[in-house]
Design a protein around this motif. Structure first.
Motif, PDB file in Angstrom:
ATOM      1  N   THR A  37     -20.167  69.055  41.398  1.00  0.00           N
ATOM      2  CA  THR A  37     -20.995  69.904  42.260  1.00  0.00           C
ATOM      3  C   THR A  37     -22.052  70.657  41.433  1.00  0.00           C
ATOM      4  O   THR A  37     -23.180  70.829  41.883  1.00  0.00           O
ATOM      5  N   ARG A  41     -26.510  75.200  39.107  1.00  0.00           N
ATOM      6  CA  ARG A  41     -27.904  74.831  39.393  1.00  0.00           C
ATOM      7  C   ARG A  41     -28.463  75.602  40.592  1.00  0.00           C
ATOM      8  O   ARG A  41     -29.647  75.526  40.888  1.00  0.00           O
ATOM      9  N   ALA A  44     -29.685  75.420  46.371  1.00  0.00           N
ATOM     10  CA  ALA A  44     -30.681  74.444  46.840  1.00  0.00           C
ATOM     11  C   ALA A  44     -30.449  73.089  46.170  1.00  0.00           C
ATOM     12  O   ALA A  44     -30.519  72.031  46.816  1.00  0.00           O
ATOM     13  N   ALA A  45     -30.154  73.118  44.858  1.00  0.00           N
ATOM     14  CA  ALA A  45     -29.899  71.868  44.138  1.00  0.00           C
ATOM     15  C   ALA A  45     -28.605  71.222  44.628  1.00  0.00           C
ATOM     16  O   ALA A  45     -28.505  69.989  44.717  1.00  0.00           O
ATOM     17  N   VAL A  47     -27.374  71.432  47.665  1.00  0.00           N
ATOM     18  CA  VAL A  47     -27.695  70.821  48.960  1.00  0.00           C
ATOM     19  C   VAL A  47     -28.405  69.479  48.743  1.00  0.00           C
ATOM     20  O   VAL A  47     -28.089  68.480  49.396  1.00  0.00           O
ATOM     21  N   ASP A  48     -29.348  69.428  47.792  1.00  0.00           N
ATOM     22  CA  ASP A  48     -30.033  68.165  47.483  1.00  0.00           C
ATOM     23  C   ASP A  48     -29.031  67.091  47.071  1.00  0.00           C
ATOM     24  O   ASP A  48     -29.121  65.943  47.513  1.00  0.00           O
ATOM     25  N   THR A  49     -28.073  67.470  46.210  1.00  0.00           N
ATOM     26  CA  THR A  49     -27.070  66.502  45.756  1.00  0.00           C
ATOM     27  C   THR A  49     -26.224  66.014  46.930  1.00  0.00           C
ATOM     28  O   THR A  49     -25.948  64.814  47.046  1.00  0.00           O
ATOM     29  N   LEU A  51     -27.046  65.773  50.061  1.00  0.00           N
ATOM     30  CA  LEU A  51     -27.826  64.855  50.905  1.00  0.00           C
ATOM     31  C   LEU A  51     -28.057  63.523  50.181  1.00  0.00           C
ATOM     32  O   LEU A  51     -27.981  62.455  50.801  1.00  0.00           O
ATOM     33  N   ASP A  52     -28.317  63.574  48.864  1.00  0.00           N
ATOM     34  CA  ASP A  52     -28.497  62.335  48.092  1.00  0.00           C
ATOM     35  C   ASP A  52     -27.224  61.496  48.108  1.00  0.00           C
ATOM     36  O   ASP A  52     -27.273  60.279  48.293  1.00  0.00           O
ATOM     37  N   GLU A  55     -26.652  60.003  51.588  1.00  0.00           N
ATOM     38  CA  GLU A  55     -27.588  58.901  51.821  1.00  0.00           C
ATOM     39  C   GLU A  55     -27.184  57.672  51.002  1.00  0.00           C
ATOM     40  O   GLU A  55     -27.233  56.535  51.488  1.00  0.00           O
ATOM     41  N   LEU A 102     -29.627  69.274  58.380  1.00  0.00           N
ATOM     42  CA  LEU A 102     -30.221  68.645  57.196  1.00  0.00           C
ATOM     43  C   LEU A 102     -29.665  67.229  57.012  1.00  0.00           C
ATOM     44  O   LEU A 102     -30.408  66.294  56.714  1.00  0.00           O
ATOM     45  N   ARG A 106     -31.727  63.689  57.316  1.00  0.00           N
ATOM     46  CA  ARG A 106     -31.845  62.782  56.163  1.00  0.00           C
ATOM     47  C   ARG A 106     -31.270  61.404  56.465  1.00  0.00           C
ATOM     48  O   ARG A 106     -31.833  60.388  56.097  1.00  0.00           O
TER      49      ARG A 106
END
Ligand SMILES: [Zn+2]
Length: 309
Positions: A37, A41, A44-45, A47-49, A51-52, A55, A102, A106
């Motif tokens: 996790t 970071r 926000a980072a 959350v990006d991870t 979603l990545d 996906e 989110l 995505r």
């Protein structure tokens, strides 16, 4: 295409790691992976991870000839499941993150957001150690004591998202101060951390709860006393839980459950001694280990799509 080709994307986001999987409608896992996790970071980072990774899993499903139909994500802390918002989390740093929307945007799939412990309880109640009982209390004993009350396959969130938190039942008014600020909560007396702390306080030697259990089993009087005190406090908490919920099964998970019969035998006897007219629940060890939260995330997604059973 048969329904066997359908999967949901499931993520259990913790303070240290994320357990992620593609799960079939029958609750079996088609693919699993884990990621760090790295909360340092910032949210926000993270959350990006999330979603990545989600996906990426949906992409892997397609490559494998599977059809991703929905996404389920569970997180710790305060979760507004109705709005799909991660409201607050001490260890991941979330503040009002609309994670469900989110993820939906995505992935282009329906998404569900849930609470990690309630999801774990859901999975134990439907796929794990509680699957024969319609009313289940899931209690995870580790650093703290978290719990979830599951009725007929659905975990009650409460009016403010904090239902079933039996770790904060007051069991020893003169006892050690809890992380929540009040002295004497069950988790301040009987969590794995609390057992280690208590032994260290009396013996001057820092040890884990597992070592206290080992020393107690080997006949060391001080360890035996600390272990007994914790079991008595747990029985007080579970008896209160049973008075409130009248469940068929209490499923105990988390690190402390690994003590096995050394925990369950005296705990069962101490709980029985405290019950009067209430029926004695089955007291069993969790069956799904640390995958319970991820499977629970999958169940939330399956429930949304009507694919689950
Ligand atoms: Zn407390």
């Amino acid at each position: 295409m048969t329904s066997g080709d359908r999967v949901v994307v499931a993520l259990d986001v913790g303070g240290t790691g994320m357990k992620c999987a593609l799960v079939r409608p029958d609750g079996t896992t088609a693919h699993a992976e884990r990621h760090a996790t790295e909360t340092a970071r910032g949210p926000a980072a993270v959350v990006d991870t999330i979603l990545d990774v989600a996906e990426g899993l949906a992409g892997k499903a397609l490559v494998a000839g599977l059809t991703p139909t929905a996404c389920g994500i569970v997180v710790p802390g305060v979760v507004d499941e109705a709005r799909g918002v991660a409201v607050w989390s001490a260890n991941v740093g979330f503040r009002d993150v609309p994670l469900r929307e989110l993820a939906r945007a995505r992935l282009g799939l329906p998404a569900a957001l849930g609470h990690d412990v309630r999801a774990g309880g859901l999975a134990e109640a439907r796929l794990g150690a509680g699957r024969d009982g319609g009313h289940v209390l899931f209690v995870a004993i580790g650093t703290g004591i978290a719990a979830a009350h599951v009725v007929r396959g659905s975990a009650a969130a409460g009016a403010h998202g904090a239902a079933g938190e039996i770790g904060h039942i007051l069991v020893r008014p003169d006892g050690p101060r809890c992380g929540c600020g009040r002295p004497g909560c069950l988790e301040a007396v009987a969590s794995a951390s609390a057992i280690g702390r208590r032994y260290a306080e009396l013996a001057g030697v820092p040890v884990t709860a597992a070592e206290v259990a080992d020393r107690a089993a080997a006949g060391e009087p001080l360890a035996g006393r600390v272990w007994r005190e914790a079991v008595e406090a747990l029985a007080d908490g579970l008896a209160t839980g049973q008075a409130l919920y009248d469940v068929e099964t209490i499923v105990v998970g988390g690190g402390l459950a690994q003590a096995g019969p050394q925990l369950f035998d005296p705990l069962r006897a101490a709980l029985r001694a405290r019950l009067t007219f209430h029926r004695e629940p089955r007291l069993v060890a969790a069956a799904l280990g640390d995958e319970a939260g991820c499977l629970g995330a999958a169940l939330l997604a399956l429930d949304d799509t009507g694919d689950g059973n």
